[in-house]
Design a protein around this motif. Structure first.
Motif, mmCIF file in Angstrom:
data_model
loop_
_atom_site.group_PDB
_atom_site.id
_atom_site.type_symbol
_atom_site.label_atom_id
_atom_site.label_comp_id
_atom_site.label_asym_id
_atom_site.label_seq_id
_atom_site.Cartn_x
_atom_site.Cartn_y
_atom_site.Cartn_z
ATOM 1 N N PHE A 106 -2.026 29.405 -14.723
ATOM 2 C CA PHE A 106 -1.667 28.246 -15.544
ATOM 3 C C PHE A 106 -2.911 27.613 -16.141
ATOM 4 C CE2 PHE A 106 -0.888 23.555 -15.573
ATOM 5 C CZ PHE A 106 -0.036 23.534 -16.676
ATOM 6 N N ARG A 107 -3.953 27.468 -15.353
ATOM 7 C CA ARG A 107 -5.183 26.848 -15.856
ATOM 8 C C ARG A 107 -5.764 27.641 -17.025
ATOM 9 N NH1 ARG A 107 -11.283 27.094 -14.004
ATOM 10 N NH2 ARG A 107 -12.036 25.150 -14.899
ATOM 11 N N SER A 108 -5.653 28.968 -16.972
ATOM 12 C CA SER A 108 -6.298 29.807 -17.980
ATOM 13 C C SER A 108 -5.695 29.641 -19.364
ATOM 14 C CB SER A 108 -6.213 31.278 -17.561
ATOM 15 O OG SER A 108 -4.878 31.774 -17.693
ATOM 16 N N ARG A 109 -4.526 29.033 -19.468
ATOM 17 C CA ARG A 109 -3.864 28.860 -20.758
ATOM 18 C C ARG A 109 -4.429 27.704 -21.575
ATOM 19 N NH1 ARG A 109 2.476 28.882 -18.717
ATOM 20 N NH2 ARG A 109 2.631 31.082 -18.120
ATOM 21 N N PHE A 110 -5.240 26.861 -20.972
ATOM 22 C CA PHE A 110 -5.639 25.591 -21.587
ATOM 23 C C PHE A 110 -7.062 25.688 -22.120
ATOM 24 C CE2 PHE A 110 -6.737 20.948 -21.201
ATOM 25 C CZ PHE A 110 -5.775 20.486 -22.090
ATOM 26 N N THR A 130 -5.983 19.956 -12.854
ATOM 27 C CA THR A 130 -5.784 18.816 -13.742
ATOM 28 C C THR A 130 -6.281 19.121 -15.144
ATOM 29 O OG1 THR A 130 -6.060 17.312 -11.870
ATOM 30 C CG2 THR A 130 -6.300 16.369 -14.071
ATOM 31 N N ARG A 131 -5.451 18.793 -16.133
ATOM 32 C CA ARG A 131 -5.820 18.912 -17.536
ATOM 33 C C ARG A 131 -6.117 17.532 -18.109
ATOM 34 N NH1 ARG A 131 -1.340 23.259 -19.945
ATOM 35 N NH2 ARG A 131 -2.206 25.102 -18.876
ATOM 36 N N PHE A 132 -7.011 17.485 -19.096
ATOM 37 C CA PHE A 132 -7.440 16.220 -19.699
ATOM 38 C C PHE A 132 -7.168 16.240 -21.200
ATOM 39 C CE2 PHE A 132 -9.667 16.595 -15.790
ATOM 40 C CZ PHE A 132 -9.968 15.314 -15.355
ATOM 41 N N SER A 133 -6.718 15.108 -21.716
ATOM 42 C CA SER A 133 -6.480 14.991 -23.154
ATOM 43 C C SER A 133 -7.775 14.810 -23.926
ATOM 44 C CB SER A 133 -5.560 13.806 -23.442
ATOM 45 O OG SER A 133 -6.263 12.580 -23.267
ATOM 46 N N GLY A 134 -8.813 14.308 -23.272
ATOM 47 C CA GLY A 134 -10.066 13.971 -23.934
ATOM 48 C C GLY A 134 -10.188 12.500 -24.263
ATOM 49 N N ARG A 135 -9.110 11.732 -24.023
ATOM 50 C CA ARG A 135 -9.139 10.303 -24.332
ATOM 51 C C ARG A 135 -9.357 9.486 -23.068
ATOM 52 N NH1 ARG A 135 -3.706 10.816 -27.845
ATOM 53 N NH2 ARG A 135 -2.835 10.422 -25.770
ATOM 54 N N PRO A 136 -10.057 8.367 -23.157
ATOM 55 C CA PRO A 136 -10.219 7.495 -21.989
ATOM 56 C C PRO A 136 -8.888 6.882 -21.591
ATOM 57 C CG PRO A 136 -11.099 6.441 -23.957
ATOM 58 C CD PRO A 136 -10.770 7.850 -24.341
ATOM 59 N N ALA A 137 -8.786 6.540 -20.308
ATOM 60 C CA ALA A 137 -7.565 5.932 -19.770
ATOM 61 C C ALA A 137 -7.843 4.483 -19.379
ATOM 62 C CB ALA A 137 -7.091 6.709 -18.550
ATOM 63 N N PRO A 138 -6.815 3.659 -19.309
ATOM 64 C CA PRO A 138 -7.018 2.290 -18.812
ATOM 65 C C PRO A 138 -7.463 2.315 -17.353
ATOM 66 C CG PRO A 138 -4.675 2.799 -19.014
ATOM 67 C CD PRO A 138 -5.400 3.927 -19.664
ATOM 68 N N GLU A 139 -8.138 1.264 -16.944
ATOM 69 C CA GLU A 139 -8.669 1.226 -15.585
ATOM 70 C C GLU A 139 -7.553 1.376 -14.557
ATOM 71 O OE1 GLU A 139 -12.105 -1.349 -14.012
ATOM 72 O OE2 GLU A 139 -10.303 -2.454 -13.429
ATOM 73 N N HIS A 140 -7.739 2.294 -13.628
ATOM 74 C CA HIS A 140 -6.761 2.522 -12.567
ATOM 75 C C HIS A 140 -6.784 1.333 -11.606
ATOM 76 C CE1 HIS A 140 -4.652 4.449 -9.226
ATOM 77 N NE2 HIS A 140 -4.291 5.407 -10.057
ATOM 78 N N PRO A 141 -5.630 0.921 -11.096
ATOM 79 C CA PRO A 141 -5.617 -0.240 -10.191
ATOM 80 C C PRO A 141 -6.207 0.047 -8.823
ATOM 81 C CG PRO A 141 -3.417 0.697 -10.394
ATOM 82 C CD PRO A 141 -4.265 1.381 -11.416
ATOM 83 N N GLY A 142 -6.394 1.334 -8.474
ATOM 84 C CA GLY A 142 -6.903 1.647 -7.142
ATOM 85 C C GLY A 142 -5.845 1.404 -6.094
ATOM 86 N N GLY A 143 -6.302 1.069 -4.877
ATOM 87 C CA GLY A 143 -5.361 0.737 -3.821
ATOM 88 C C GLY A 143 -5.055 1.850 -2.841
ATOM 89 N N PHE A 144 -5.726 3.007 -2.965
ATOM 90 C CA PHE A 144 -5.528 4.048 -1.964
ATOM 91 C C PHE A 144 -6.138 3.590 -0.639
ATOM 92 C CE2 PHE A 144 -5.018 6.464 -5.842
ATOM 93 C CZ PHE A 144 -4.028 7.379 -5.517
ATOM 94 N N PRO A 145 -5.483 3.883 0.498
ATOM 95 C CA PRO A 145 -6.007 3.387 1.771
ATOM 96 C C PRO A 145 -7.357 4.000 2.120
ATOM 97 C CG PRO A 145 -4.216 4.953 2.135
ATOM 98 C CD PRO A 145 -4.237 4.659 0.666
ATOM 99 N N HIS A 146 -8.269 3.135 2.537
ATOM 100 C CA HIS A 146 -9.589 3.566 3.014
ATOM 101 C C HIS A 146 -10.295 4.467 2.005
ATOM 102 C CE1 HIS A 146 -8.620 1.760 6.875
ATOM 103 N NE2 HIS A 146 -7.470 2.402 6.831
ATOM 104 N N LEU A 147 -10.218 4.073 0.730
ATOM 105 C CA LEU A 147 -10.925 4.780 -0.335
ATOM 106 C C LEU A 147 -11.431 3.732 -1.320
ATOM 107 C CD1 LEU A 147 -11.622 7.618 -1.503
ATOM 108 C CD2 LEU A 147 -9.590 7.353 -2.955
ATOM 109 N N TRP A 182 -0.625 13.864 -26.988
ATOM 110 C CA TRP A 182 -1.855 14.635 -26.917
ATOM 111 C C TRP A 182 -1.994 15.491 -28.180
ATOM 112 C CZ3 TRP A 182 -3.494 17.005 -21.580
ATOM 113 C CH2 TRP A 182 -3.487 15.987 -20.605
ATOM 114 N N ASP A 183 -3.216 15.741 -28.614
ATOM 115 C CA ASP A 183 -3.476 16.658 -29.721
ATOM 116 C C ASP A 183 -3.450 18.078 -29.145
ATOM 117 O OD1 ASP A 183 -4.326 18.186 -31.809
ATOM 118 O OD2 ASP A 183 -6.249 17.165 -32.064
ATOM 119 N N ARG A 184 -2.304 18.747 -29.288
ATOM 120 C CA ARG A 184 -2.160 20.100 -28.717
ATOM 121 C C ARG A 184 -2.570 21.197 -29.701
ATOM 122 N NH1 ARG A 184 3.511 20.869 -26.266
ATOM 123 N NH2 ARG A 184 2.448 22.647 -25.335
#
Length: 296
Positions: free
Chosen positions: A160-164, A183-200, A294-296
Motif C-alpha cells: 500500500f505504501r508503495s502506491r503513494f 502514514t501518508r501526508f498531504s503536504g499541508r500543515p495541520a492545526p495544533e493537536h490538543p494533545g492529552g495522551f496519557p504520560h506523553l 488533497w491534491d491527488r
C-alpha cells in the motif's frame, strides 16, 4: 505456510495479560532505540520493525559502535548483537517487567553500551516504573502468533505504501500505542493537536500531527477495545469522512474512536486476505483525501 497459518487467530481475551507484558517490554527496548538514534520528524527514529523472527530495532549506535536488539519469538529470547561480534541473550519466559528492564540494561552495560532511559512507560493509564513492575505473563504461542500477524500486515502495508508518491512514513511499530502503522501526508500543515495522551508530553503529539495525515494500521486490542483490528483515521478529521462508504464488508466507522475499524478476523477469514486489507487501506485513504481536498 497455509493461509490460516499466515493469518492466525489472535483473540485478545486469550492473551490479554501477555499482550500487556509485551507492550511494556517493547517500550523498554523502544526507549533504548530512542536514545540511540538521531531524532527524526514525527519520532520515526524511535520505532521498531517487524522481522521474520519477531521485532527488531534495526541498527543503532552508541558513539562509533553499532548494535541491534531483536525479539525472537521462535526461540523465545531477546538478542543483543554488536558490530564486533559480541552479544547477549535474555530468555523471555519467566521474566517480569522489572527483571526484563534490569536484564536488558545490565546486558548493554556488559557490552560497554551503557544507556540511560526514562524509567516509566508512555501512553498507558497506569505508568508503573519499570523497575517496580512485577507483572510478567508470557504465552509463547500467542507471542509467536502476534509476531506473524505483524509480519503479514507489514507485508501488505508495504505494498500500500508503495502506491503513494508523496511524503509517507515507513511501515513501523509504535511501542507507545503498541500498533503497526503507515502514514501518508498531504503536504499541508495541520492545526495544533490538543494533545492529552496519557504520560506523553503534548509537544511530542503536536509535532507528530503537525501536518495533515491519513494513517492506517493494526493494533492487537486493549481492555477498552478487546479485539484485534485494523484502523484508519485522518487528522484533522475532515467533514464527511465518517459518512464515507468504505471496503471491505465489515469495515465501519467507530464514533468513539473517531476512525474506521476493520476487525482482524474479517481479514483473516477472507477468501483473499491481502486484497481485503488493501481495499480497506485504499478506500479509507480515498475517503480522507477526497473529504479534505488533497491534491491527488
Amino acid at each position: 505456510m497455509a493461509r490460516n497459518d499466515r493469518w492466525p487467530a489472535l483473540p485478545y481475551g486469550d492473551w490479554a495479560d501477555t499482550c500487556t507484558t509485551l507492550h511494556l517490554w517493547s517500550q523498554i527496548v523502544g526507549k533504548v532505540r530512542l536514545v540511540s538514534t538521531p531524532w527524526l520528524n514525527h519520532s520515526w527514529n524511535a520505532t521498531l520493525y517487524p522481522c521474520p523472527r519477531g521485532l527488531t530495532t534495526g541498527a543503532m549506535a552508541q558513539g562509533e559502535r553499532s548494535f541491534q536488539i531483536d525479539f525472537d519469538f521462535f526461540d523465545q529470547r531477546l538478542v543483543v548483537s554488536t558490530d564486533d561480534g559480541r552479544g547477549r541473550e535474555l530468555p523471555l519466559p519467566g521474566q517480569t517487567v522489572a527483571s526484563f528492564f534490569r536484564g536488558l540494561l545490565g546486558a548493554l552495560g556488559e557490552l560497554d553500551l551503557p544507556v540511560r532511559i526514562h524509567g516509566a512507560p508512555n501512553e498507558v493509564e497506569e505508568a508503573i516504573p519499570f523497575a517496580e513492575d512485577a507483572r510478567g505473563s508470557y504465552d509463547a504461542d500467542a507471542a509467536r502468533r502476534f509476531s506473524q500477524v505483524l509480519l503479514e500486515s507489514s507485508r501488505v502495508l508495504q505494498r500500500f505504501r508503495s502506491r503513494f508518491l508523496g511524503k509517507s512514513s515507513p511501515v513501523h511499530f509504535f511501542w507507545g500505542g503498541f500498533d503497526l502503522a503507515v502514514t501518508r501526508f498531504s503536504g499541508r500543515p495541520a492545526p495544533e493537536h490538543p494533545g492529552g495522551f496519557p504520560h506523553l508530553p503534548d509537544a511530542v503529539t503536536r509535532e507528530a500531527y503537525s501536518h495533515e495525515v491519513s494513517s492506517v494500521g493494526f493494533w492487537p486490542g486493549t481492555p477498552q477495545f478487546p479485539q484485534p483490528a485494523y484502523y484508519s483515521y485522518a487528522y484533522p478529521p475532515p467533514a464527511g469522512f465518517a459518512d464515507a462508504s468504505v471496503a471491505p464488508d465489515g469495515a465501519t466507522f467507530d464514533p468513539g474512536l473517531g476512525e474506521f475499524v476493520l476487525p482482524y478476523d474479517a481479514v483473516r477469514t477472507a477468501e483473499a486476505p491481502d486484497a481485503a486489507l488493501l481495499a480497506f487501506c485504499q478506500s479509507t485513504y480515498e475517503a480522507a483525501a477526497e473529504a479534505a481536498g488533497w491534491d491527488r
